[in-house]
Design an enzyme around this catalytic site. Structure first.
Site, PDB file in Angstrom:
ATOM      1  N   SER A 120      -1.670 -11.351  -1.118  1.00  0.00           N
ATOM      2  CA  SER A 120      -1.883 -10.297  -2.106  1.00  0.00           C
ATOM      3  C   SER A 120      -1.588 -10.813  -3.514  1.00  0.00           C
ATOM      4  O   SER A 120      -2.220 -11.758  -3.970  1.00  0.00           O
ATOM      5  CB  SER A 120      -1.031  -9.079  -1.730  1.00  0.00           C
ATOM      6  OG  SER A 120      -1.474  -7.928  -2.407  1.00  0.00           O
TER       7      SER A 120
ATOM      8  N   ASP B 119      -5.415  -6.094   3.661  1.00  0.00           N
ATOM      9  CA  ASP B 119      -4.300  -6.766   3.002  1.00  0.00           C
ATOM     10  C   ASP B 119      -3.521  -7.649   3.983  1.00  0.00           C
ATOM     11  O   ASP B 119      -3.163  -7.231   5.079  1.00  0.00           O
ATOM     12  CB  ASP B 119      -3.370  -5.710   2.401  1.00  0.00           C
ATOM     13  CG  ASP B 119      -2.366  -6.294   1.423  1.00  0.00           C
ATOM     14  OD1 ASP B 119      -1.514  -7.090   1.856  1.00  0.00           O
ATOM     15  OD2 ASP B 119      -2.430  -5.941   0.231  1.00  0.00           O
TER      16      ASP B 119
END
Length: 355
Positions: free
Chosen positions: A60, A212
């Site tokens: 991320s 994610d």
């Protein structure tokens, strides 16, 4: 956990300046806007100049810092890496001046829920709990993608052989971690690593959907065991493992759940490192067949009580600078205390961390 131990006469490779004496790998956690703390850590390490960075695993915001720093180094050495990191975070912050609903797009890619930023963002929070991003964001707009595509020459990153990059995402179909390596990276891979599924449409790569990477690897440590010469791994941890207070409001409960979720895979890997280390030290596993990983950690725990979990969404330059400065301070303090241990012993108490 196999790997060749770095020899004393090996010349440091990777992201390194002329003063580099020791080689390490970095593992960069995701944490939304709090990734600016990692920016500060990296900036201080680059400024110090004594460490060569052989490999980076990032998730991320950690993935963004990794790619931005690497491309900046390829363009202009240590100074280029530092400048590119600052440029990226400046560019991200500029969208903070957008109207609330548009601004929420930028803020949502940086973190999870927050109702403290005004009625526009609060509305987005409420609706996003019952409607998907395919309804709320049908054009799949993501301001960060534009910043990355504008700043980063991904062809140059893919061709880089001096530093290994590992970017984690979550395979939606299998629920397993997928680690993309530097030679295949595009903006899609970085955005997959930061794809919050309640905010953005799934990122598809070669027909496979990804979310994610924080759900399954925040960050992934194992690539740094098998693919590097250095035994030393420096974890930059943004999400606190422990909090003293008990969350009571709905927002605080959700924020703490997010922190626990995004730390769970990391704790599993640290527990495995501790287990293998004890087997090596007791002679039950051979040092020739298994790498004895030397774990270190620079964490943001010192600011946890002053910066709320909800501020992960805040795309304000003043917050970024504050976090950067704390990251720089933490890195300088860590280097002063632990530099001599690099290459000799780990400085993270794994048993205390995982028990």
């Amino acid at each position: 956990m196999t790997g060749r131990a770095r020899q004393a006469n090996d010349r440091p490779r990777g992201i390194a300046g002329p003063k580099a004496e020791k080689t390490v790998s970095f593992a960069l956690q995701g944490g939304g806007a709090h990734g600016a703390f990692t920016w500060g850590v990296l900036d201080a390490v680059l400024e110090d100049g004594r460490l060569a960075i052989e490999a980076i695993s990032g998730t991320s915001a950690g993935a963004m810092n990794a790619v931005v720093m690497t491309e900046g180094f390829l363009e202009g050495g240590i100074d280029g890496a530092r400048a590119q990191l600052e440029t990226f975070w400046r560019r991200v912050s500029r969208d903070g001046s957008l109207p609330d609903v548009q601004r929420s797009l930028m803020e949502k890619v940086l973190g999870f829920w927050n109702g403290e930023e005004g009625p526009g963002l609060l509305w987005f929070d409420v609706v996003s709990r019952v409607a998907s991003p395919y309804d709320l964001n049908p054009l799949n707009l993501n301001p960060v993608r534009g910043v990355l595509e504008d700043l980063i020459d991904f062809e140059k990153v893919r061709a880089c052989e001096d530093v290994r990059l590992f970017i984690a995402a979550t395979n939606v179909r299998t629920g397993k971690i997928k680690v993309f390596e530097g030679r295949e990276l595009t903006a899609d891979h970085v955005m997959a690593s930061a794809c919050l599924p309640m905010v953005f449409q799934t990122v598809e790569i070669d027909g496979t959907p990804y979310w994610d990477g924080g759900y399954m690897g925040n960050p992934a440590l194992y690539p740094l065991f098998y693919s590097t010469a250095s035994d030393d791994v420096i974890l930059v941890q943004i999400n606190p493992i422990e909090r003293k207070e008990t969350p009571r409001s709905a927002r605080d409960i959700q924020n703490r759940l997010n922190e626990i979720t995004f730390n769970s895979s990391l704790l599993r890997e640290l527990r495995a490192i501790d287990f293998v280390t004890r087997l090596i030290d007791s002679g039950k596993l051979s040092k020739d067949d298994y790498k004895r990983v030397l774990m270190h950690r620079i964490d943001a725990d010192s600011i946890a009580e002053h910066v709320t979990a909800a501020s992960r969404l805040t795309a304000e330059w003043s917050l970024f600078v504050n976090l950067r400065d704390h990251g720089r301070k933490a890195a300088r303090a860590w280097l002063k205390k632990n530099y001599d241990a690099i290459g000799a012993r780990g400085t993270l108490d794994l048993r205390e961390t995982v028990d």
